[in-house]
Design an enzyme around this catalytic site. Structure first.
Site, PDB file in Angstrom:
ATOM      1  N   HIS A  30       0.828  -1.222   0.000  1.00  0.00           N
ATOM      2  CA  HIS A  30       0.000   0.000   0.000  1.00  0.00           C
ATOM      3  C   HIS A  30       0.861   1.270   0.000  1.00  0.00           C
ATOM      4  O   HIS A  30       0.418   2.310   0.480  1.00  0.00           O
ATOM      5  CB  HIS A  30      -0.956   0.042   1.201  1.00  0.00           C
ATOM      6  CG  HIS A  30      -1.660  -1.251   1.448  1.00  0.00           C
ATOM      7  ND1 HIS A  30      -2.897  -1.553   0.928  1.00  0.00           N
ATOM      8  CD2 HIS A  30      -1.271  -2.360   2.143  1.00  0.00           C
ATOM      9  CE1 HIS A  30      -3.263  -2.772   1.296  1.00  0.00           C
ATOM     10  NE2 HIS A  30      -2.288  -3.289   2.042  1.00  0.00           N
ATOM     11  N   LYS A  53      15.998  22.066 -11.169  1.00  0.00           N
ATOM     12  CA  LYS A  53      15.332  20.803 -11.472  1.00  0.00           C
ATOM     13  C   LYS A  53      16.208  19.808 -12.231  1.00  0.00           C
ATOM     14  O   LYS A  53      16.982  20.171 -13.100  1.00  0.00           O
ATOM     15  CB  LYS A  53      14.054  21.042 -12.299  1.00  0.00           C
ATOM     16  CG  LYS A  53      12.919  21.683 -11.562  1.00  0.00           C
ATOM     17  CD  LYS A  53      12.423  20.882 -10.362  1.00  0.00           C
ATOM     18  CE  LYS A  53      11.718  19.612 -10.740  1.00  0.00           C
ATOM     19  NZ  LYS A  53      10.423  19.844 -11.403  1.00  0.00           N
ATOM     20  N   SER A  56      14.711  21.911 -16.312  1.00  0.00           N
ATOM     21  CA  SER A  56      13.500  22.698 -16.516  1.00  0.00           C
ATOM     22  C   SER A  56      13.887  24.020 -17.150  1.00  0.00           C
ATOM     23  O   SER A  56      14.946  24.567 -16.856  1.00  0.00           O
ATOM     24  CB  SER A  56      12.824  22.931 -15.165  1.00  0.00           C
ATOM     25  OG  SER A  56      12.039  24.096 -15.208  1.00  0.00           O
ATOM     26  N   GLU A 106       9.700   8.499 -17.094  1.00  0.00           N
ATOM     27  CA  GLU A 106       8.336   9.017 -17.286  1.00  0.00           C
ATOM     28  C   GLU A 106       7.830   8.720 -18.690  1.00  0.00           C
ATOM     29  O   GLU A 106       6.671   8.347 -18.889  1.00  0.00           O
ATOM     30  CB  GLU A 106       8.293  10.522 -17.027  1.00  0.00           C
ATOM     31  CG  GLU A 106       8.355  10.872 -15.551  1.00  0.00           C
ATOM     32  CD  GLU A 106       8.471  12.375 -15.301  1.00  0.00           C
ATOM     33  OE1 GLU A 106       7.903  12.833 -14.314  1.00  0.00           O
ATOM     34  OE2 GLU A 106       9.118  13.081 -16.084  1.00  0.00           O
TER      35      GLU A 106
END
Ligand code: ARG
Length: 474
Positions: free
Chosen positions: A170, A297, A291, A304
């Site tokens: 979980h 970043k 970024s 992804e």
């Protein structure tokens, strides 16, 4: 009539096709474009030529072509292949598809003998053969890439066999595990994926050539010969099924969908683990991007994208299932629509396996952060319950005692290992001074010392078994 509904200008050319005989006009220019597949099926020119060479040789053995004719055909096909590979072949939309482009080029080169190649054959069995040959080759490439990724994962598992991290259920800290054990879980998923690809390859490795349009042919063909020459295990059994079956492509896309699902699960974990909140791993800069606005970043774009690309692969599976649904036997032009989803599945899968094949071996682990995370969240609570069971308590009662210990910790804002033995003894008289030792992370993982368990010893043994399985592949 709106402009878009008006028929496009008719091709001024006489029908430059293999089937012009019964037609009185050239195809509508729009229809020519709509009908053509050459822009995408030229991708299997090599397999088309390979199939044609096998067919011509077989026709010569069967006495349908003379040896001289077969040689002229096969030599010219070899030259056409070279011409295509040199970039000097002019693909023509008017010639519809890869098959008719190559056949027309053959006739241009050797005249009337070229027109004999299509004896006892149809584009229906030809295309069915070409896709199988093409997909078989791509399955072999993909299996190789999968094996390379697995090797990277297994090597990482060996390197990190004793690195403790929290295991989750979980997404809540559950019990300590080793990072190596987690890597081997990934490997098991991919091991099953490999087996699925091999099953798919074995089932599709039968040769449709000879089924012709749908019913077979009147020539004395030798289907075993073409099958053998093309590396198939034998000829397909039923001519109608041979030209209409595309379930091998669907099966491949289903196997590809499962691989993408697994890669996307791994991608998700890489994204989580590389976040500031987890900080378990560091991805090499060359696999990340920055970024345009936030100078600090470092984004995990590669995992992804892998995660995101699973969507198109699932989509292609559904496209192919829908394409085949309700098609009457035997061949229907619908089947031309099998190619783009199949090709994109192959390309996407290859790219994703390549991305992870490079990324995974380059991952750096942050062992101290993983260990600290495992120290939080009472991850050795089950070990304490197991200790109480060994002291004679039924498991349910042991569970209750440890639950109370956790409640005390929550109240005081400490972890189980911070409790004094007097605190524990107050909860159950069977707890001795040795209880503290079962609360250690290293003790917890080492105690799970059985096949499939997370003990470092077991992880090393499992990694070595996994490595041998991958190395034993042909
Ligand atoms: N381009 C066609 C395809 O991909 C080849 C087979 C065409 N057969 C036919 N009967 N029109 O399916």
């Amino acid at each position: 009539m709106s402009k878009s509904n008006r028929p496009e200008k008719k091709s001024s050319k006489a029908p430059d096709s293999m089937w012009g005989g019964r037609f009185s006009e050239a195809p509508d220019a729009f229809v020519e474009r709509f009908n053509a597949s050459v822009s995408f099926d030229q991708r299997f020119y090599a397999e088309d030529i390979q199939g044609s060479i096998a067919h011509a040789r077989m026709l010569a053995c069967a006495g349908v072509l003379s040896d001289k004719e077969a040689k002229q055909i096969t030599d010219a096909l070899g030259q056409i292949k070279k011409q295509i590979e040199a970039g000097g072949f002019a693909w023509s939309q008017a010639r519809e598809d890869v098959h008719m482009n190559i056949e027309a080029a053959l006739t241009e080169r050797i005249g009337d003998v070229g027109k004999k190649l299509h004896t006892g054959r149809s584009r229906n069995d030809q295309v069915a053969t070409d896709i199988r040959l093409y997909l078989r080759n791509r399955i072999d490439d993909i299996s190789g890439l999968l094996g390379q990724l697995q090797m990277g994962i297994v090597a990482l598992a060996e390197r990190e066999a004793s690195t403790v991290m929290p295991g989750f259920t979980h997404l809540q800290a559950a019990q300590p595990i080793t990072f190596g054990h987690h890597m081997l879980a990934w490997n098991e998923m991919l091991e099953r994926d490999y087996a699925r690809l091999r099953d798919c390859r074995a089932r599709m490795n039968l040769c449709p050539l000879g089924a012709a349009a749908l019913a077979g042919t009147t020539y004395p063909i030798d289907r075993n010969m073409t099958a053998r020459e093309l590396g198939f295990d034998g000829p397909t059994v039923n001519s109608l099924d041979s030209v209409s079956d595309r379930d091998f492509a669907i099966e491949f896309c289903a196997a590809a969908g499962l691989i993408m699902m697994h890669l996307s699960r791994m991608a998700e974990e890489l994204v989580l683990w590389s976040s500031q909140q987890f900080d378990f791993i560091d991805m090499p800069d060359r696999y990340c991007t920055g970024s345009s606005i936030m100078p600090q970043k470092k984004n995990p774009d590669v995992p992804e994208l892998v995660r995101g690309k699973s969507g198109r692969v699932y989509g292609h599976l559904v496209a192919l299932l829908t394409l085949m649904k309700s098609q009457p036997l035997a061949y229907n032009k619908d089947n031309q629509e099998d190619k783009e989803p199949l090709f994109d599945t192959i390309d996407t899968l290859r790219d994703c396996l390549q991305a992870f094949g490079g990324l995974v071996p380059a991952l750096k682990t942050r062992q101290a952060n993983m260990r600290n995370a495992a120290l939080r969240g009472f991850t050795t609570a089950t070990d304490l319950a197991d200790y109480l069971v060994r002291k004679g308590l039924p498991f349910r009662d042991a569970h209750e005692v440890v639950g109370k210990a956790v409640a005390i910790c929550l109240e005081r804002g400490v972890e189980l290992q911070d409790l004094a033995s007097s605190d524990l003894q107050a909860l159950s008289p069977v707890i001795d001074s040795d209880a503290g030792s079962v609360l250690s992370l290293e003790g917890s993982v080492a105690a799970r010392d059985h096949i499939g368990g997370t003990a470092p010893k077991q992880v090393l043994a499992a990694a070595s078994r996994a490595r041998s399985l991958i190395e034993a592949r042909d």
